[in-house]
Design a protein around this motif. Structure first.
Motif, PDB file in Angstrom:
ATOM      1  N   GLU A  84      15.062  86.444  51.267  1.00 55.65           N
ATOM      2  CA  GLU A  84      15.334  85.313  50.774  1.00 55.65           C
ATOM      3  C   GLU A  84      15.840  84.338  51.896  1.00 55.65           C
ATOM      4  OE1 GLU A  84      16.210  88.229  49.590  1.00 55.65           O
ATOM      5  OE2 GLU A  84      15.455  87.933  47.298  1.00 55.65           O
TER       6      GLU A  84
ATOM      7  N   LYS B 283      24.284  79.960  36.746  1.00 53.26           N
ATOM      8  CA  LYS B 283      22.798  80.214  35.797  1.00 53.26           C
ATOM      9  C   LYS B 283      21.567  79.654  36.468  1.00 53.26           C
ATOM     10  CE  LYS B 283      25.111  80.215  31.068  1.00 53.26           C
ATOM     11  NZ  LYS B 283      26.588  80.280  31.633  1.00 53.26           N
ATOM     12  N   ALA B 284      20.532  80.265  36.359  1.00 50.01           N
ATOM     13  CA  ALA B 284      19.194  80.146  36.870  1.00 50.01           C
ATOM     14  C   ALA B 284      19.023  78.397  36.544  1.00 50.01           C
ATOM     15  CB  ALA B 284      18.132  80.596  36.644  1.00 50.01           C
ATOM     16  N   SER B 285      18.837  77.476  37.803  1.00 49.25           N
ATOM     17  CA  SER B 285      18.391  76.195  37.342  1.00 49.25           C
ATOM     18  C   SER B 285      17.630  75.683  38.522  1.00 49.25           C
ATOM     19  CB  SER B 285      19.845  75.311  37.394  1.00 49.25           C
ATOM     20  OG  SER B 285      20.310  75.499  38.841  1.00 49.25           O
ATOM     21  N   THR B 286      17.179  74.351  38.284  1.00 46.11           N
ATOM     22  CA  THR B 286      16.219  73.756  39.307  1.00 46.11           C
ATOM     23  C   THR B 286      17.075  73.601  40.723  1.00 46.11           C
ATOM     24  OG1 THR B 286      15.278  72.355  37.616  1.00 46.11           O
ATOM     25  CG2 THR B 286      15.199  71.612  39.700  1.00 46.11           C
ATOM     26  N   GLU B 287      16.355  74.340  41.648  1.00 46.52           N
ATOM     27  CA  GLU B 287      16.599  74.300  42.946  1.00 46.52           C
ATOM     28  C   GLU B 287      16.882  72.754  43.445  1.00 46.52           C
ATOM     29  OE1 GLU B 287      15.702  76.407  47.106  1.00 46.52           O
ATOM     30  OE2 GLU B 287      15.541  77.526  45.182  1.00 46.52           O
TER      31      GLU B 287
ATOM     32  N   GLY C 132      19.346  76.616  41.818  1.00 46.84           N
ATOM     33  CA  GLY C 132      18.475  77.707  42.026  1.00 46.84           C
ATOM     34  C   GLY C 132      18.683  79.051  41.294  1.00 46.84           C
ATOM     35  N   THR C 133      17.972  79.961  41.781  1.00 46.62           N
ATOM     36  CA  THR C 133      18.077  81.135  41.193  1.00 46.62           C
ATOM     37  C   THR C 133      19.485  81.835  41.700  1.00 46.62           C
ATOM     38  OG1 THR C 133      17.036  82.720  42.697  1.00 46.62           O
ATOM     39  CG2 THR C 133      15.825  81.634  40.967  1.00 46.62           C
ATOM     40  N   TYR C 134      20.144  83.013  40.767  1.00 47.17           N
ATOM     41  CA  TYR C 134      21.305  83.710  41.497  1.00 47.17           C
ATOM     42  C   TYR C 134      20.931  84.324  42.869  1.00 47.17           C
ATOM     43  CZ  TYR C 134      24.795  87.193  41.676  1.00 47.17           C
ATOM     44  OH  TYR C 134      25.839  87.962  42.055  1.00 47.17           O
ATOM     45  N   HIS C 135      19.864  84.798  42.876  1.00 46.41           N
ATOM     46  CA  HIS C 135      19.650  85.763  44.267  1.00 46.41           C
ATOM     47  C   HIS C 135      19.529  84.863  45.179  1.00 46.41           C
ATOM     48  CE1 HIS C 135      19.521  89.513  42.356  1.00 46.41           C
ATOM     49  NE2 HIS C 135      18.579  89.072  41.502  1.00 46.41           N
ATOM     50  N   HIS C 136      18.986  83.572  45.159  1.00 48.29           N
ATOM     51  CA  HIS C 136      18.922  82.603  45.985  1.00 48.29           C
ATOM     52  C   HIS C 136      20.325  82.162  46.503  1.00 48.29           C
ATOM     53  CE1 HIS C 136      17.810  78.544  48.296  1.00 48.29           C
ATOM     54  NE2 HIS C 136      18.850  78.185  47.601  1.00 48.29           N
TER      55      HIS C 136
END
Length: 248
Positions: free
Chosen positions: A66, A124-128, A168-172
């Motif tokens: 990542e 929470k996952a969202s638009t990056e 963005g995503t949690y892992h990002h």
């Protein structure tokens, strides 16, 4: 150091490494143990920062894919993280132990509240969005000042800030947080070492414990819920906060 002190420091470091791997908050355990053996708060804070560093490296390595994809966009955040950590760590060294001692209970209380609120602060996952926006850079600057100065709860605080300002995503976001944590911790360590406030014998006892605990934490994560570990860490945070307020 007595045998009992060595065992206490190693055990707390081992548990801190495991807790960090499962739910975070290991700084409460290492700082608390160093305080318990009578170490002045500034030295305890600096030494605790040293012991946590290997965990930041291994966590970042786990997210190497990542980070390889997004490190260029995080250059601005990296720069302000270094500057903020430098300011925070120098601010710590500008204080004497009695002055820092008066601040510690408030810092611990704030960090405990932030850690307890972690599940609600988890992004929470969202638009990056671009991570180098003005809002992201300014927010990260102040977060890194706190990280260089004290650091407990910094990871959760950074995840929340990055989630709000970047998305963005949690892992990002977690990968980015780990990378910036390395920079903040590295700067703080350089300043603390040059300032002569690190207790190296105790640090050398605790560093292997953190490393082993981090490895064992992977095994524990499959058997112990994050909720249980979070309750333990919050209880330690509350106990430390109460101790510093009562004895202050």
């Amino acid at each position: 150091m007595t045998i009992a002190t060595i065992l206490l420091l190693f055990t707390s470091a081992f548990l801190a490494g495991a807790v960090n791997a499962i739910a975070g908050g290991g700084t409460f355990l290492t700082f608390g143990a160093l305080t318990l053996v009578g170490m002045p708060p500034i030295t305890a804070n600096a030494t605790s920062s040293i012991t946590q560093f290997p965990g930041y490296i291994t966590s970042t390595f786990a997210y190497r894919d990542e980070i390889a994809r997004s490190w260029r966009s995080a250059i601005a955040l990296s720069v302000v993280s270094v500057i903020g950590a430098l300011g925070g760590s120098l601010l710590l060294l500008s204080l004497d132990n009695p002055s820092f001692r008066q601040i510690v209970p408030w810092l611990l209380a704030a960090a405990t509240i932030i850690f307890a609120a972690g599940p609600w602060l988890k992004p929470k996952a969202s638009t990056e969005k671009p991570v180098n926006s003005k809002v992201s850079v300014v927010a990260q600057f102040f977060t890194s000042i706190y990280g260089g100065f004290f650091g407990a709860g910094m990871g959760i605080m950074m995840l929340a800030v990055l989630g709000i300002t970047s998305g963005g995503t949690y892992h990002h976001l977690n990968a980015l947080k780990n990378l910036l944590s390395i920079l903040i911790a590295a700067v703080a360590i350089v300043i603390f070492v040059s300032g002569g406030v690190v207790a190296w014998p105790q640090a050398l006892v605790m560093i292997p414990g953190v490393a082993l605990g981090g490895y064992a934490g992977v095994w524990m994560a499959r058997r112990v819920s994050q909720t249980v570990m979070r309750v333990i860490v919050v209880a330690v945070g509350v106990a430390l906060t109460t101790y510093y307020f009562v004895t202050g």
